[in-house]
Design an enzyme around this catalytic site. Structure first.
Site, PDB file in Angstrom:
ATOM      1  N   THR A  37       2.406  -2.072   8.829  1.00  0.00           N
ATOM      2  CA  THR A  37       2.826  -3.080   9.808  1.00  0.00           C
ATOM      3  C   THR A  37       3.041  -4.461   9.203  1.00  0.00           C
ATOM      4  O   THR A  37       3.598  -5.340   9.863  1.00  0.00           O
ATOM      5  CB  THR A  37       1.734  -3.242  10.884  1.00  0.00           C
ATOM      6  OG1 THR A  37       0.520  -3.647  10.216  1.00  0.00           O
ATOM      7  CG2 THR A  37       1.508  -1.948  11.653  1.00  0.00           C
ATOM      8  N   HIS A  74       8.556 -24.620   8.463  1.00  0.00           N
ATOM      9  CA  HIS A  74       7.463 -25.283   9.189  1.00  0.00           C
ATOM     10  C   HIS A  74       6.088 -25.035   8.575  1.00  0.00           C
ATOM     11  O   HIS A  74       5.249 -25.927   8.565  1.00  0.00           O
ATOM     12  CB  HIS A  74       7.428 -24.811  10.649  1.00  0.00           C
ATOM     13  CG  HIS A  74       8.567 -25.342  11.468  1.00  0.00           C
ATOM     14  ND1 HIS A  74       8.556 -25.340  12.848  1.00  0.00           N
ATOM     15  CD2 HIS A  74       9.763 -25.888  11.108  1.00  0.00           C
ATOM     16  CE1 HIS A  74       9.684 -25.865  13.302  1.00  0.00           C
ATOM     17  NE2 HIS A  74      10.438 -26.197  12.260  1.00  0.00           N
ATOM     18  N   HIS A  95       4.978 -31.335   9.510  1.00  0.00           N
ATOM     19  CA  HIS A  95       4.537 -29.972   9.169  1.00  0.00           C
ATOM     20  C   HIS A  95       3.529 -30.007   8.021  1.00  0.00           C
ATOM     21  O   HIS A  95       2.608 -29.185   7.975  1.00  0.00           O
ATOM     22  CB  HIS A  95       5.742 -29.097   8.820  1.00  0.00           C
ATOM     23  CG  HIS A  95       6.744 -29.029   9.936  1.00  0.00           C
ATOM     24  ND1 HIS A  95       6.453 -28.459  11.145  1.00  0.00           N
ATOM     25  CD2 HIS A  95       8.018 -29.504  10.033  1.00  0.00           C
ATOM     26  CE1 HIS A  95       7.506 -28.563  11.940  1.00  0.00           C
ATOM     27  NE2 HIS A  95       8.464 -29.205  11.295  1.00  0.00           N
ATOM     28  N   CYS A 151       2.906  -3.455   4.010  1.00  0.00           N
ATOM     29  CA  CYS A 151       2.085  -2.283   4.346  1.00  0.00           C
ATOM     30  C   CYS A 151       2.762  -1.622   5.543  1.00  0.00           C
ATOM     31  O   CYS A 151       3.956  -1.835   5.768  1.00  0.00           O
ATOM     32  CB  CYS A 151       0.626  -2.651   4.589  1.00  0.00           C
ATOM     33  SG  CYS A 151       0.287  -3.697   6.019  1.00  0.00           S
ATOM     34  N   ASP A 181       0.848  -1.195   0.000  1.00  0.00           N
ATOM     35  CA  ASP A 181       0.000   0.000   0.000  1.00  0.00           C
ATOM     36  C   ASP A 181       0.885   1.248   0.000  1.00  0.00           C
ATOM     37  O   ASP A 181       2.120   1.166  -0.144  1.00  0.00           O
ATOM     38  CB  ASP A 181      -1.025  -0.043   1.149  1.00  0.00           C
ATOM     39  CG  ASP A 181      -0.408   0.199   2.523  1.00  0.00           C
ATOM     40  OD1 ASP A 181       0.835   0.382   2.612  1.00  0.00           O
ATOM     41  OD2 ASP A 181      -1.168   0.210   3.513  1.00  0.00           O
TER      42      ASP A 181
END
Ligand code: RB5
Length: 147
Positions: free
Chosen positions: A67, A98, A133, A65, A8
């Site tokens: 965060t 994983h 996994h 973005c 963004d």
């Protein structure tokens, strides 16, 4: 590797620098935008990159973005996306080993560009370990089917 990248307005500069870095490493980067700092909406870009990765148009994705959280939440709404926000290199290699994360998400307001490069490199260099996994990833797909 073919890498889809999206962001963004909070992450245009970091996207441009990561794109250049990834190309220097020899990867092909497909840019889904945005390329301007005009305010936009991160779900648009999370969805575009998520759909490209799930469709096999790219081997994996990088989303950025402010965060890394909003854009990863949006991408994770696309069935088959496993997007993981990473702020350190340990998490970055573990989400591939994983979780077989097919998208890595970063916060441009959280990590600096050199750390971001190291995080993406740690993710790209890691390999999925399979075994137990894979069982857990299969369980995640079962959750998607129940939606
Ligand atoms: C945009 O201001 C900001 O909310 C966005 O980049 C992101 O941090 C959301 O998770």
């Amino acid at each position: 590797m073919k890498i889809a990248i999206g962001n963004d307005h909070a992450a245009v500069e970091m996207k441009m620098e990561l794109k250049k870095y990834l190309e220097e490493l020899g990867h092909e980067v497909v840019n889904f935008g945005t390329d301007t700092e005009e305010s936009c909406h991160y779900p648009d870009f999370g969805e575009k990159v998520g759909r490209a990765v799930v469709a096999g148009e790219a081997d994996c994705g990088v989303l950025i973005c402010g965060t890394g959280v909003g854009i990863s939440i949006a991408a994770n709404k696309v069935n088959g996306v496993r997007a993981a926000v990473c702020s350190d290199t340990t998490t970055a290699h573990l989400v591939k080993e994983h979780n077989n994360a097919n998208i890595i998400a970063l916060g441009a307001r959280i990590v600096g560009i050199e750390t971001a490069k190291d995080i993406v490199k740690a993710y790209l260099d890691a390999e999925f370990m399979g075994g137990r996994h894979q069982t857990r990833i299969d369980m995640i797909h079962e959750i998607e089917k129940r939606n």
